[in-house]
Design a protein around this motif. Structure first.
Motif, mmCIF file in Angstrom:
data_model
loop_
_atom_site.group_PDB
_atom_site.id
_atom_site.type_symbol
_atom_site.label_atom_id
_atom_site.label_comp_id
_atom_site.label_asym_id
_atom_site.label_seq_id
_atom_site.Cartn_x
_atom_site.Cartn_y
_atom_site.Cartn_z
ATOM 1 N N ASN A 302 0.803 -1.221 0.000
ATOM 2 C CA ASN A 302 0.000 0.000 0.000
ATOM 3 C C ASN A 302 0.838 1.273 0.000
ATOM 4 N N ARG A 303 2.171 1.163 0.012
ATOM 5 C CA ARG A 303 3.008 2.354 0.134
ATOM 6 C C ARG A 303 2.661 3.393 -0.931
ATOM 7 N N PRO A 309 1.726 9.210 -0.685
ATOM 8 C CA PRO A 309 2.331 7.875 -0.635
ATOM 9 C C PRO A 309 3.359 7.757 0.481
ATOM 10 N N LEU A 310 3.575 6.525 0.910
ATOM 11 C CA LEU A 310 4.635 6.240 1.865
ATOM 12 C C LEU A 310 5.939 5.993 1.121
ATOM 13 N N SER A 311 7.040 6.290 1.782
ATOM 14 C CA SER A 311 8.353 6.033 1.198
ATOM 15 C C SER A 311 8.606 4.529 1.118
ATOM 16 N N ILE A 319 0.704 -4.219 3.729
ATOM 17 C CA ILE A 319 0.296 -4.987 2.555
ATOM 18 C C ILE A 319 -1.164 -5.420 2.658
ATOM 19 N N GLN A 320 -1.748 -5.668 1.505
ATOM 20 C CA GLN A 320 -3.049 -6.307 1.383
ATOM 21 C C GLN A 320 -3.000 -7.174 0.131
ATOM 22 N N HIS A 350 -7.427 -0.695 -6.525
ATOM 23 C CA HIS A 350 -6.900 -0.657 -5.160
ATOM 24 C C HIS A 350 -6.138 0.651 -4.966
ATOM 25 N N ASP A 351 -6.869 1.738 -4.828
ATOM 26 C CA ASP A 351 -6.275 3.065 -4.696
ATOM 27 C C ASP A 351 -6.437 3.583 -3.269
#
Length: 454
Positions: A302-303, A309-311, A319-320, A350-351
């Motif tokens: 999911n980053r 967004p995540l780094s 995660i998914q 999956h946004d």
């Protein structure tokens, strides 16, 4: 003839080289992405290396020196990745009710470090058609689930010396790290090891431990339990066959071009095309009724799905999985492109909105996935990623000969993706199937024809 057994020679615990600063002693709390996996097994990945050949007029490779260097550099690496040396803790209160599971960095018992030997050669591992069962003994903590991190180490490293090789394996608590985070740690460890400086501990990509939290929510999650017996259910393990199949860069490109051409698009990725190909082949050999439903699940980080967004340096397990669903009839008759497009659309949907909707739904009814609910019948489940830089982790031994996984988190239809050793977009796929399905897959006409075009 039975394979020689792995002999454990020594074990110890490695702690961070430097004392933790005050900010690093604070509890690290889990997100919903992680808490759902309390019943899952540890993640296990490792690299097989050839022992160095001694140059002329130099001493032979010394396993004692090598192990000392590994322990020293591991300690230095844990200065940055200090949660790996910690343990889990649960804080329980009755008035008001509270049940919180977290990482306790002050409980720094260390990372377990095991040295073992086995009378096997590299060729014994690589030339076998199936993954030899002895490879499972190259990993520690084979039966641990993530909740066991309260008493077991969150990371165990096992170094197994073969006659002509070295296998470096990590078993990491899956609440702590997904594949992105684990290979980030391994790259940093290799970087420090190869620096050749006894006091080196600086790395090019420090990890980030600040936890993501849904805006407006409490980052400290109170689970609806009073005792772990209310949610613990250990997964059952079935007898499987494991094989690696190689997809050259040319074959990957061929499958990608075919899938896109069939759909008159360019959007389908290499990973989606290869996954769709395997989904169709495995569904066919299972001989399912034509009107039954079949599922293809892809584990996804999911980053980059979140906004902002995540780094990639975010250290955790955000995660998914996403899924493509089809009847057997549609999957078999509509072609590779149609199947790949189902996966592509599942990934695109999956946004940020979808991720946050799931988190909000989980908060309204928190749950921990049951051990055997992690895998479902009629499913092909893809984990790991061919984008991980596994072969960049060299530890002074040169490029690894192969990557392998351990005993756990496997079921009928579990696929584990690896980069091909030669790079260039090539892939290796570890396929786990019931024995009868593996036999049929190896005889499947389309599967054989495509693989032979490598």
């Amino acid at each position: 003839m039975a394979s020689p057994s792995v002999r454990r020679i020594s074990e110890c615990f490695i702690k961070p080289l430097h004392d933790l600063p005050p900010y690093a002693k604070k509890p690290i709390y889990f997100t919903p992405f992680e808490l759902v996996f309390l019943n899952a097994n540890y993640s296990q990945k490792g690299l097989l290396f050839a022992k160095p050949s001694p140059p002329e007029n130099h001493d032979d490779f010394s396993i004692t020196t090598f192990l000392d260097d590994l322990r020293r550099s591991l300690s230095a690496t844990l200065t940055h990745f200090y949660p790996l040396a910690a343990r889990l803790a649960t804080r329980k209160e009755e008035n008001p009710h509270s049940y919180v599971i977290y990482i306790d960095p002050e409980n720094t018992q260390g990372v377990k470090f095991v040295y073992a030997t086995v009378d096997l050669t590299v060729a014994d591992i690589l030339t076998s058609l199936e993954v030899p069962s002895v490879v499972h003994s190259f990993f520690d903590l084979n039966n641990a689930i993530n909740h066991d991190g309260h008493t077991l180490p969150l990371l165990s490293i096992q170094v197994t010396e073969l006659i002509d090789g070295i296998f470096i394996a990590g078993s990491v608590n899956h609440l702590i790290a997904d594949g992105t985070s684990f290979w980030h740690f391994m790259a940093a460890w290799s970087e420090i090891f190869r620096s050749k400086e006894q006091d080196a501990y600086l790395i090019s990509r420090p990890p980030l431990f600040k936890r993501w939290a849904l805006e407006g929510s409490d980052p400290i999650i109170n689970l609806p339990y009073t005792h772990h017996d209310q949610f613990i259910e250990r997964p059952e393990h079935v007898q499987l066959k494991e094989r690696f199949f190689h997809f050259s860069s040319a074959l990957v490109l061929k499958l990608k071009e075919k899938a896109n051409a069939e759909c008159n698009t360019y959007k389908i990725s290499s990973l989606q095309a290869v996954s769709a190909f395997l989904w169709r082949c495995i569904t066919r050999v299972r001989g399912l009724p034509r009107d039954s439903e079949t599922i293809c699940k892809l584990v996804i980080s999911n980053r980059r799905r979140l906004n902002p967004p995540l780094s990639d340096d975010y250290f955790g397990n955000p995660i998914q999985s996403v899924r493509g669903t089809a009847t057997v009839e549609d999957l078999m008759t509509r072609g590779l492109g149609w199947a790949a497009l189902q996966l592509h659309e599942a990934v695109i949907k999956h946004d940020d909105t979808a991720v946050k909707k799931w988190v909000e739904s989980w908060f309204s009814s928190p749950e921990v996935y049951k051990g055997n609910a992690l895998f479902h019948p009629n499913t092909v489940h893809f984990g790991s990623s061919p984008r991980f830089d596994m072969y960049g982790c060299e530890f002074g031994l040169g490029k690894a000969l192969a990557a392998r996984s351990g005993f756990v988190n496997k079921a009928d239809g579990k696929m584990t993706m690896y980069p091909g050793r030669e790079g260039g977009g090539s892939m290796d796929v570890e396929v786990c199937l019931l024995p009868e399905y593996m036999i049929d897959l190896e005889c499947d006409e389309e599967f054989i024809r495509i693989l032979r075009s490598n």
